[in-house]
Design a protein around this motif. Structure first.
Motif, PDB file in Angstrom:
ATOM      1  N   VAL A  18      11.128  -9.489   4.986  1.00  0.00           N
ATOM      2  CA  VAL A  18       9.716  -9.453   4.913  1.00  0.00           C
ATOM      3  C   VAL A  18       9.416  -9.237   3.383  1.00  0.00           C
ATOM      4  O   VAL A  18       9.523  -8.145   3.146  1.00  0.00           O
ATOM      5  CB  VAL A  18       8.961  -8.360   5.957  1.00  0.00           C
ATOM      6  CG1 VAL A  18       7.541  -8.152   5.791  1.00  0.00           C
ATOM      7  CG2 VAL A  18       9.368  -8.611   7.454  1.00  0.00           C
ATOM      8  N   GLU A  70       7.268  -7.680   0.986  1.00  0.00           N
ATOM      9  CA  GLU A  70       6.137  -6.602   0.729  1.00  0.00           C
ATOM     10  C   GLU A  70       5.693  -6.597  -0.643  1.00  0.00           C
ATOM     11  O   GLU A  70       5.108  -5.420  -1.086  1.00  0.00           O
ATOM     12  CB  GLU A  70       6.572  -5.182   1.411  1.00  0.00           C
ATOM     13  CG  GLU A  70       7.416  -4.620   0.236  1.00  0.00           C
ATOM     14  CD  GLU A  70       8.699  -4.842  -0.132  1.00  0.00           C
ATOM     15  OE1 GLU A  70       9.336  -4.234  -0.878  1.00  0.00           O
ATOM     16  OE2 GLU A  70       8.989  -6.121   0.357  1.00  0.00           O
ATOM     17  N   PRO A  72       1.387  -5.985  -0.728  1.00  0.00           N
ATOM     18  CA  PRO A  72       1.095  -5.436   0.828  1.00  0.00           C
ATOM     19  C   PRO A  72      -0.280  -5.881   1.222  1.00  0.00           C
ATOM     20  O   PRO A  72      -0.251  -5.744   2.573  1.00  0.00           O
ATOM     21  CB  PRO A  72       1.199  -3.985   0.399  1.00  0.00           C
ATOM     22  CG  PRO A  72       1.668  -3.928  -1.151  1.00  0.00           C
ATOM     23  CD  PRO A  72       1.583  -5.393  -1.737  1.00  0.00           C
ATOM     24  N   LEU A  87       0.121  -8.639   3.903  1.00  0.00           N
ATOM     25  CA  LEU A  87       1.095  -8.229   4.871  1.00  0.00           C
ATOM     26  C   LEU A  87       0.479  -8.449   6.446  1.00  0.00           C
ATOM     27  O   LEU A  87       1.008  -9.178   7.148  1.00  0.00           O
ATOM     28  CB  LEU A  87       1.787  -7.064   4.891  1.00  0.00           C
ATOM     29  CG  LEU A  87       2.955  -6.760   5.793  1.00  0.00           C
ATOM     30  CD1 LEU A  87       4.095  -7.527   5.259  1.00  0.00           C
ATOM     31  CD2 LEU A  87       3.223  -5.027   5.494  1.00  0.00           C
ATOM     32  N   ARG A  88      -0.744  -7.845   6.482  1.00  0.00           N
ATOM     33  CA  ARG A  88      -1.261  -7.783   7.868  1.00  0.00           C
ATOM     34  C   ARG A  88      -2.204  -9.165   8.069  1.00  0.00           C
ATOM     35  O   ARG A  88      -2.461  -9.147   9.313  1.00  0.00           O
ATOM     36  CB  ARG A  88      -2.363  -6.774   7.912  1.00  0.00           C
ATOM     37  CG  ARG A  88      -3.535  -6.667   7.082  1.00  0.00           C
ATOM     38  CD  ARG A  88      -4.360  -5.359   7.012  1.00  0.00           C
ATOM     39  NE  ARG A  88      -3.666  -4.194   6.400  1.00  0.00           N
ATOM     40  CZ  ARG A  88      -3.566  -3.216   6.747  1.00  0.00           C
ATOM     41  NH1 ARG A  88      -4.153  -2.699   7.865  1.00  0.00           N
ATOM     42  NH2 ARG A  88      -2.980  -1.979   6.067  1.00  0.00           N
ATOM     43  N   HIS A  89      -1.906 -10.096   7.268  1.00  0.00           N
ATOM     44  CA  HIS A  89      -2.827 -11.284   7.598  1.00  0.00           C
ATOM     45  C   HIS A  89      -1.789 -12.529   7.922  1.00  0.00           C
ATOM     46  O   HIS A  89      -2.096 -13.617   8.131  1.00  0.00           O
ATOM     47  CB  HIS A  89      -3.645 -11.698   6.400  1.00  0.00           C
ATOM     48  CG  HIS A  89      -4.733 -10.516   6.226  1.00  0.00           C
ATOM     49  ND1 HIS A  89      -5.652 -10.361   7.055  1.00  0.00           N
ATOM     50  CD2 HIS A  89      -4.874  -9.870   5.001  1.00  0.00           C
ATOM     51  CE1 HIS A  89      -6.406  -9.440   6.646  1.00  0.00           C
ATOM     52  NE2 HIS A  89      -5.994  -8.939   5.340  1.00  0.00           N
ATOM     53  N   THR A  90      -0.448 -12.282   7.721  1.00  0.00           N
ATOM     54  CA  THR A  90       0.419 -13.334   7.799  1.00  0.00           C
ATOM     55  C   THR A  90       1.442 -13.075   8.589  1.00  0.00           C
ATOM     56  O   THR A  90       1.689 -12.074   9.379  1.00  0.00           O
ATOM     57  CB  THR A  90       0.891 -13.889   6.278  1.00  0.00           C
ATOM     58  OG1 THR A  90       0.878 -12.477   5.670  1.00  0.00           O
ATOM     59  CG2 THR A  90      -0.053 -14.425   5.521  1.00  0.00           C
ATOM     60  N   VAL A  91       2.233 -14.256   9.219  1.00  0.00           N
ATOM     61  CA  VAL A  91       3.021 -14.218  10.349  1.00  0.00           C
ATOM     62  C   VAL A  91       4.528 -13.777   9.702  1.00  0.00           C
ATOM     63  O   VAL A  91       5.017 -14.378   8.626  1.00  0.00           O
ATOM     64  CB  VAL A  91       3.274 -15.555  10.691  1.00  0.00           C
ATOM     65  CG1 VAL A  91       4.338 -15.749  11.792  1.00  0.00           C
ATOM     66  CG2 VAL A  91       1.758 -16.208  11.336  1.00  0.00           C
ATOM     67  N   HIS A  92       4.989 -12.818   9.938  1.00  0.00           N
ATOM     68  CA  HIS A  92       6.192 -12.096   9.239  1.00  0.00           C
ATOM     69  C   HIS A  92       7.411 -11.961  10.579  1.00  0.00           C
ATOM     70  O   HIS A  92       8.590 -11.376  10.543  1.00  0.00           O
ATOM     71  CB  HIS A  92       5.984 -10.962   8.843  1.00  0.00           C
ATOM     72  CG  HIS A  92       5.524 -10.975   7.379  1.00  0.00           C
ATOM     73  ND1 HIS A  92       5.878 -11.565   6.421  1.00  0.00           N
ATOM     74  CD2 HIS A  92       4.013 -10.457   7.269  1.00  0.00           C
ATOM     75  CE1 HIS A  92       5.162 -11.731   5.418  1.00  0.00           C
ATOM     76  NE2 HIS A  92       3.691 -11.111   5.803  1.00  0.00           N
TER      77      HIS A  92
END
Lengths: 456, 456
Positions: free
Chosen positions: A63, A65, A68, A71-76
């Protein structure tokens, strides 16, 4: 391979839930199901109904980072490709199964063995997309302080591929005897130690699995740098590349095909399949609307992060509606060099801001984007195919399952009408689909190897 | 877990084409199909029809050429377990899928990821059998001069398991948001760096895959040495062991269960499942004939080599019809220490020659061999189950598919009649089948971890 003239090869590149960075927000994207096998079973069935040569899966070991805010907006989270393709082997019959596995943080024995295993279990449908790993985040997951520099990565990759193909060869095709009466299971004169001792690896062999049905699972590569092209000319059977213009693609095609002779190979021994990102509408307007919808869904931090990662340079400090800042020299880029150059050129050619560039590439990520009606899509594929730019294409649906459904239902029939694509599988192995020869074992009659028993 | 009182757990240990060293010569063994997926699909369907808790696969990373004269008589090609179990995940519904993966020549990031992936794709049915590798032939396939000494292997294994479980925890269960409207895919406060820095590994994390449905895939171990028992008490949820006598099995059972408290665990948190090699006949005579047939099929070099390899000592220079020679002290054995002791004791107890010993163990390889009618088999399982020697058994069919068919058709119904075994799966995950709690993430509310974004 066909009575209908030269045929196009097609890969179905599954990036889940689609190649567009905002695909998961698309109203039709199956974003809640991306860890569920049933979702993939349906995709694989669609691709096989479309007579694709293969399913193709990318991979990465971290992932990231680095950015950052993105991070919350994409597929990981995605299934590991090898696990997934092995599962799909059990519910498909003909389609090839291509998994990306890096040479940077793996062991050749494991890689040789799992591809041999998949090739056996699938009846000769496995392919290995050979890549090198170039991110700091990946290095830190494998007890390394930093990732390998570009040239070292390729040196290791070349030796890695040599060991893997050697292990695939370590059982000759005739090694298995399985005679219950005499008690002879194998002919030990036909199972060979590899005794590889190189700069990176020392591998004794043999592999603990019989030679794969395809001899070697198909070897795919993606590098377009100088080292990448040379490695491909020596060892690849399929190249997956990214080109924006016909002229660039033609130049690459003739460059690489021209390098094959020095390794004793013919131009047909290597298929060049650029990535294509198609947005398909029943009308031009519908296609344009689809494209605009996806662009509107891109969260700004995700767009900036994607672009930064593709050019290995952090763009987050710069105004998003301004131009690209001064970038490093190509020689100082320790990432995908050809992708860096391609995106830099694209921004200059089209005069794009940072936002303009990420909106432009957030789907295809540097690959060729085509859009329009099925006829228009087919025209664009045919043009490259007929003018020495491509032997086929790796199709990158914007979102799934819809983008793949559109291609199979609308574009494939158009290609078939034009005699450019198969209407039925003619062979059973991926090599047969692609029109690639089955390699002989290096330990065959003319081989240099010693039998295992006599080499103790 | 059941309204019927305490239930036995059963694993179906597929060694292909059977556990007996000469299984491939058995008239009914499917020896020509051992690289074909269809063969395994049928086996898996049979095991699932028999309501087994799990399919269990062993593994190794070399063709051992230590005893070249045996090479041609024994099976040295099998599918890689992970590829095979992933394929079987797609064609089974409930049965657990347990793969052996060594901690000696692998990377924890890869291992964590592929088990997480299998757990997702199978809907919570994955298990990891943690082993260490102890053969020279394996070391030589991984660029090592020699294999690790016993204590070092276990030190590495303990740290390896800790990193893997940490990576499984690195996404909290609630980390996935997937809100198309707001554009929030994940809650980055619930995705954690591991920042592991130990003696063997430095792994940053997080894993690039969401937390597995089971929290952690089930952790199985097999070591019975002092280090093995302690590692198991700390980290294992199932132990697969080899015992010949009820007294030994009881002693082991109470020893290991007694160690759990010091790790804050209860006796139910770990299931002890010794291996059992059953030869089933409709009459006692038929069972005896089956046993004798397999013994007659053992090629002498294969028998001597098997025994040599199990005790890590080359017996080929000694007369096959004479007694075991003087063997090394237990402390000098760098292999499976408990297996060494077990076989030495067995030879002494029964006064066996080398030939007598290999004929005796060529099927069960040190595990408990039971034979007879279905009732007699069930009696023997029930005795150990009811007298504090086992929570269940890992069933090792002599040859396949016949040996598994016999167990499912003849023994399972007898166990069900006695109320000892389920007649239907009650849960959907392997943890539910085994009656194991789902572990909390170490990064949960009480956890010590930092969120990924704030730890940059």
């Amino acid at each position: 391979m066909s009575v209908h003239g030269k045929q196009m090869r097609l890969g179905a590149f599954f990036m889940i839930p689609g190649h567009h960075v905002a695909a998961w927000r698309h109203p039709e994207a199956a974003s809640a199901d991306l860890m569920k096998l049933d979702f993939y079973k349906k995709l694989a069935a669609t691709a096989e109904r479309g007579k694709f040569d293969m399913i193709f899966l990318a991979d990465g070991y971290a992932v990231s980072e680095k950015f950052p805010s993105a991070l919350r907006h994409t597929v990981h989270t995605r299934p590991e490709p090898f696990t997934l393709l092995s599962a799909l082997a059990a519910v498909t019959e003909r389609i090839g199964l291509a998994a990306t596995v890096s040479t940077t943080y793996n062991e050749p024995f494991h890689v040789a063995r799992k591809f041999a295993s998949l090739d056996h279990l699938s009846g000769g449908r496995a392919a290995w997309n050979v890549v090198t790993s170039n991110s700091e985040a990946e290095a830190l997951n494998f007890s390394k302080d930093r990732h390998l520099q570009h040239d070292l990565r390729y040196g290791r990759a070349r030796e890695f591929v040599d060991v893997v193909t050697g292990l695939w060869d370590s059982w000759e095709d005739e090694a298995l005897v399985v005679d219950k009466e005499t008690g002879i299971f194998l002919d030990s004169d036909k199972v060979h130690a590899l005794d590889h001792k190189g700069e990176w690896f020392a591998v004794r062999g043999p592999l603990n699995i019989a030679r794969p049905p395809q001899g070697h699972p198909v070897v795919i590569q993606a590098g377009s740098s100088e080292s990448g092209k040379e490695l491909a000319a020596e060892t690849a059977e399929v190249i997956f590349t990214a080109w924006q213009t016909l002229a660039e693609a033609q130049a690459f095609y003739s460059d690489v095909k021209g390098r094959l002779a020095r390794y004793g190979r013919s131009p047909d021994d290597l298929k060049i399949m650029p990535g294509v990102y198609p947005i398909i509408g029943r009308t031009e307007e519908e296609a344009e609307e689809k494209r605009e919808l996806l662009r509107e869904l891109i969260p700004e931090p995700a767009g900036v992060a994607l672009l930064s990662s593709l050019i290995s340079f952090d763009l987050s400090p710069y105004p998003v509606d301004g131009p690209l800042p001064e970038l490093p020299q190509l020689k100082d880029v320790n990432g995908g060099k050809s992708r860096f150059q391609l995106l830099k050129d694209l921004a200059e050619r089209e005069g794009l801001t940072i936002r303009g560039l990420y909106r432009r590439i957030a789907g295809a990520r540097g690959h060729r984007e085509i859009h329009g009606t099925p006829e228009r899509i087919a025209d664009q594929l045919e043009e490259w195919f007929r003018s020495g730019a491509a032997d086929g294409f790796n199709i990158m649906p914007p979102f799934l399952p819809g983008g793949l459904d559109d291609f199979v239902e609308l574009v494939v029939p158009e290609l078939q009408r034009r005699g450019l694509f198969r209407t039925e599988y003619e062979g059973t192995t991926l090599r047969e689909h692609l029109g690639l020869r089955r390699p002989l074992s290096r330990f065959g009659k003319q081989g240099q190897g010693q039998a295992l028993v006599s080499s103790q």
